[in-house]
Scaffold this motif. Sequence first.
Motif, PDB file in Angstrom:
ATOM      1  N   VAL A 122      74.651  48.063  57.141  1.00 30.76           N
ATOM      2  CA  VAL A 122      75.418  49.074  56.557  1.00 30.76           C
ATOM      3  C   VAL A 122      74.584  50.247  55.942  1.00 30.76           C
ATOM      4  N   GLU A 123      75.168  51.418  55.562  1.00 30.94           N
ATOM      5  CA  GLU A 123      74.335  52.530  54.962  1.00 30.94           C
ATOM      6  C   GLU A 123      73.755  52.329  53.784  1.00 30.94           C
ATOM      7  N   GLY A 124      72.393  52.401  53.725  1.00 26.22           N
ATOM      8  CA  GLY A 124      71.484  52.096  52.553  1.00 26.22           C
ATOM      9  C   GLY A 124      71.196  50.590  52.425  1.00 26.22           C
ATOM     10  N   GLY A 125      71.794  49.846  53.395  1.00 24.57           N
ATOM     11  CA  GLY A 125      71.019  48.306  53.356  1.00 24.57           C
ATOM     12  C   GLY A 125      71.872  47.336  54.036  1.00 24.57           C
ATOM     13  N   TYR A 126      72.506  46.342  53.506  1.00 21.88           N
ATOM     14  CA  TYR A 126      73.045  45.288  54.362  1.00 21.88           C
ATOM     15  C   TYR A 126      74.056  44.671  53.667  1.00 21.88           C
ATOM     16  N   ILE A 127      75.030  44.069  54.216  1.00 25.34           N
ATOM     17  CA  ILE A 127      75.917  43.151  53.756  1.00 25.34           C
ATOM     18  C   ILE A 127      75.740  41.734  53.978  1.00 25.34           C
ATOM     19  N   PHE A 128      75.802  40.894  53.240  1.00 29.02           N
ATOM     20  CA  PHE A 128      74.976  39.541  53.567  1.00 29.02           C
ATOM     21  C   PHE A 128      75.876  38.438  53.222  1.00 29.02           C
ATOM     22  N   ASN A 129      76.074  37.540  53.951  1.00 27.83           N
ATOM     23  CA  ASN A 129      76.868  36.248  54.016  1.00 27.83           C
ATOM     24  C   ASN A 129      76.037  34.785  54.351  1.00 27.83           C
ATOM     25  N   GLY A 130      76.490  33.750  53.740  1.00 35.81           N
ATOM     26  CA  GLY A 130      75.793  32.773  54.203  1.00 35.81           C
ATOM     27  C   GLY A 130      75.916  31.550  53.013  1.00 35.81           C
ATOM     28  N   ARG A 131      75.390  30.305  53.581  1.00 35.29           N
ATOM     29  CA  ARG A 131      75.467  29.331  52.478  1.00 35.29           C
ATOM     30  C   ARG A 131      74.031  28.283  52.847  1.00 35.29           C
ATOM     31  N   TRP A 132      73.448  28.182  51.861  1.00 31.35           N
ATOM     32  CA  TRP A 132      72.217  27.399  52.066  1.00 31.35           C
ATOM     33  C   TRP A 132      72.176  26.254  51.216  1.00 31.35           C
ATOM     34  N   GLN A 133      71.391  25.162  51.677  1.00 34.72           N
ATOM     35  CA  GLN A 133      71.033  23.746  50.994  1.00 34.72           C
ATOM     36  C   GLN A 133      69.819  23.838  50.248  1.00 34.72           C
ATOM     37  N   PHE A 134      69.756  23.142  49.315  1.00 34.41           N
ATOM     38  CA  PHE A 134      68.250  22.795  48.826  1.00 34.41           C
ATOM     39  C   PHE A 134      67.513  23.743  47.992  1.00 34.41           C
ATOM     40  N   SER A 135      68.255  24.303  47.004  1.00 35.62           N
ATOM     41  CA  SER A 135      67.804  25.501  46.246  1.00 35.62           C
ATOM     42  C   SER A 135      67.273  24.714  44.900  1.00 35.62           C
ATOM     43  N   SER A 136      66.131  24.269  44.945  1.00 33.12           N
ATOM     44  CA  SER A 136      65.363  23.399  43.799  1.00 33.12           C
ATOM     45  C   SER A 136      65.402  24.150  42.699  1.00 33.12           C
ATOM     46  N   GLY A 137      65.675  23.549  41.436  1.00 31.69           N
ATOM     47  CA  GLY A 137      65.454  24.264  40.057  1.00 31.69           C
ATOM     48  C   GLY A 137      66.418  25.574  39.902  1.00 31.69           C
ATOM     49  N   GLY A 184      66.765  10.640  45.983  1.00 29.75           N
ATOM     50  CA  GLY A 184      65.361  10.837  45.044  1.00 29.75           C
ATOM     51  C   GLY A 184      65.291  12.227  44.792  1.00 29.75           C
ATOM     52  N   LEU A 185      64.242  12.603  43.827  1.00 25.69           N
ATOM     53  CA  LEU A 185      64.395  14.080  43.209  1.00 25.69           C
ATOM     54  C   LEU A 185      65.521  14.535  42.581  1.00 25.69           C
ATOM     55  N   ARG A 186      66.341  13.722  42.065  1.00 28.60           N
ATOM     56  CA  ARG A 186      67.641  14.014  41.667  1.00 28.60           C
ATOM     57  C   ARG A 186      67.448  14.987  40.606  1.00 28.60           C
ATOM     58  N   GLY A 187      66.384  15.103  39.807  1.00 31.54           N
ATOM     59  CA  GLY A 187      66.420  15.927  38.759  1.00 31.54           C
ATOM     60  C   GLY A 187      66.054  17.324  39.036  1.00 31.54           C
ATOM     61  N   THR A 188      65.844  17.517  40.283  1.00 30.18           N
ATOM     62  CA  THR A 188      65.408  18.997  40.581  1.00 30.18           C
ATOM     63  C   THR A 188      66.689  19.841  40.774  1.00 30.18           C
ATOM     64  N   GLY A 189      67.668  19.404  40.981  1.00 34.65           N
ATOM     65  CA  GLY A 189      69.199  20.231  40.958  1.00 34.65           C
ATOM     66  C   GLY A 189      68.871  20.999  42.000  1.00 34.65           C
ATOM     67  N   SER A 190      68.509  20.537  43.324  1.00 32.26           N
ATOM     68  CA  SER A 190      68.408  21.222  44.440  1.00 32.26           C
ATOM     69  C   SER A 190      69.815  21.519  45.237  1.00 32.26           C
ATOM     70  N   LYS A 191      70.568  22.427  44.672  1.00 30.18           N
ATOM     71  CA  LYS A 191      72.114  22.677  44.746  1.00 30.18           C
ATOM     72  C   LYS A 191      72.293  23.663  45.997  1.00 30.18           C
ATOM     73  N   ASP A 192      73.391  23.556  46.618  1.00 29.34           N
ATOM     74  CA  ASP A 192      73.865  24.510  47.671  1.00 29.34           C
ATOM     75  C   ASP A 192      74.044  25.916  46.683  1.00 29.34           C
ATOM     76  N   VAL A 193      73.684  26.934  47.551  1.00 27.84           N
ATOM     77  CA  VAL A 193      74.165  28.353  47.208  1.00 27.84           C
ATOM     78  C   VAL A 193      74.838  29.130  48.276  1.00 27.84           C
ATOM     79  N   ILE A 194      75.720  29.930  47.722  1.00 25.55           N
ATOM     80  CA  ILE A 194      76.757  30.645  48.814  1.00 25.55           C
ATOM     81  C   ILE A 194      76.582  32.147  48.266  1.00 25.55           C
ATOM     82  N   VAL A 195      76.824  33.055  49.413  1.00 26.16           N
ATOM     83  CA  VAL A 195      76.687  34.495  49.309  1.00 26.16           C
ATOM     84  C   VAL A 195      77.869  34.753  50.148  1.00 26.16           C
ATOM     85  N   LYS A 196      78.580  35.729  49.569  1.00 28.25           N
ATOM     86  CA  LYS A 196      79.766  36.098  50.271  1.00 28.25           C
ATOM     87  C   LYS A 196      79.954  37.698  50.101  1.00 28.25           C
TER      88      LYS A 196
END
Length: 394
Positions: A122-137, A184-196
Amino acid sequence: MTNPVLDFIEEHADEIAALGPENEKLGKLTPRAAEILRQSGVIKMLQSAKYGGSEAHPAEFAKTVMRIASLDGSSGWVSGIVGVHPWEMSMMPAQLQEEIWGEDHDTWIASPYAPMGVLRPVEGGYIFNGRWQFSSGTDHCDWIFLGAFLGDEDGKTIMPPKNYHVVLPRSDYEIVEDSWDVVGLRGTGSKDVIVKDAFIPEYRVVEFGRFLNGSQLADSGQTDPCFGIPFTTAFPLGITSAVIGIAEGALNAHLAYQKTRVQITGTKVKDDPYVLFAISAAAEEIKASRTAILDNVTFFYDKAKRGEEVTFEERAASRRTQVAAAWRAVRAMDEVVARSGGNGMRMDNPIQRFWRDGHMGLAHAIHVPGSVFHAAALLDIDVTPPPGPMLSMI
């Protein structure tokens, strides 16, 4: 070479280890565990000196991550992953660096880099969407790197796809609670993130290929050799170092446990030559993994210091070394865990947590050996370039 960050970690070693079960129970690093890492400076070891970073030798960073992981796998994992992001950010546009670090040099940046989103121009940049897994920390970070493909005006990925790294503030993405329930690595909090429908200005988007071909480094003006190592060596470095450190932690916990252990046969472990042989063999395998990963990154650091270019063949060999080191360390860990007896698997024994953490770390995409080994072997027999799908992790 002095390493004040590692010295700080040693001073807080007992506390880091003691926080391991709490991190796991909480499903992310406790505030205190994160604060220790923040105070230590491990996350700033590869950060630009302009913004308070150490610009440390990457091998020193790897040693520090290994030590932290040997105390608590999740703390080591977060150190290794979040600690590489300042290295990349130090080569990003100056406006973006100032936006993130101008007021607080201790701002942490999360990821992941997998291209699970689409950028719509879009003008000046972008519109961004998606969902990601494994965002550690991610709970302890205020910004994030996210991988993306470029789309057309309708948001459909343009073919052939081009991979981009996109940087967003915490206000532009959602962390999905209860999305990190793993073995395993449960303490990393590697959660999903969503961008809308987030608007991303152009300066916060960089084509990933620019890091691979060196143009991003050249344009950044960074001259310290720590920034001259290949991205495909730098990013896996923190992850593989954490896995090796976890194996070291399992070995240390095993040795402490075996000192007074008497087997069901009535034989003391210290009198059992078969177990002792296995312990020594495993210890040397883990040590070999450690040496390989440190020598590997030092090779590229020295090349950067001399101003020499890195070849694709060297990058492929580097990845093969990293993958092999992780697998060697975990296999060796399995040998000592298998000789820890049933009590070694009790939940109050740290051996089982290191074992679970190590196998979880080995499951990361960068440790999948198939395409990496295949590509490296093709290059060894002068088949260049390897087929496209094999290039993604090299």
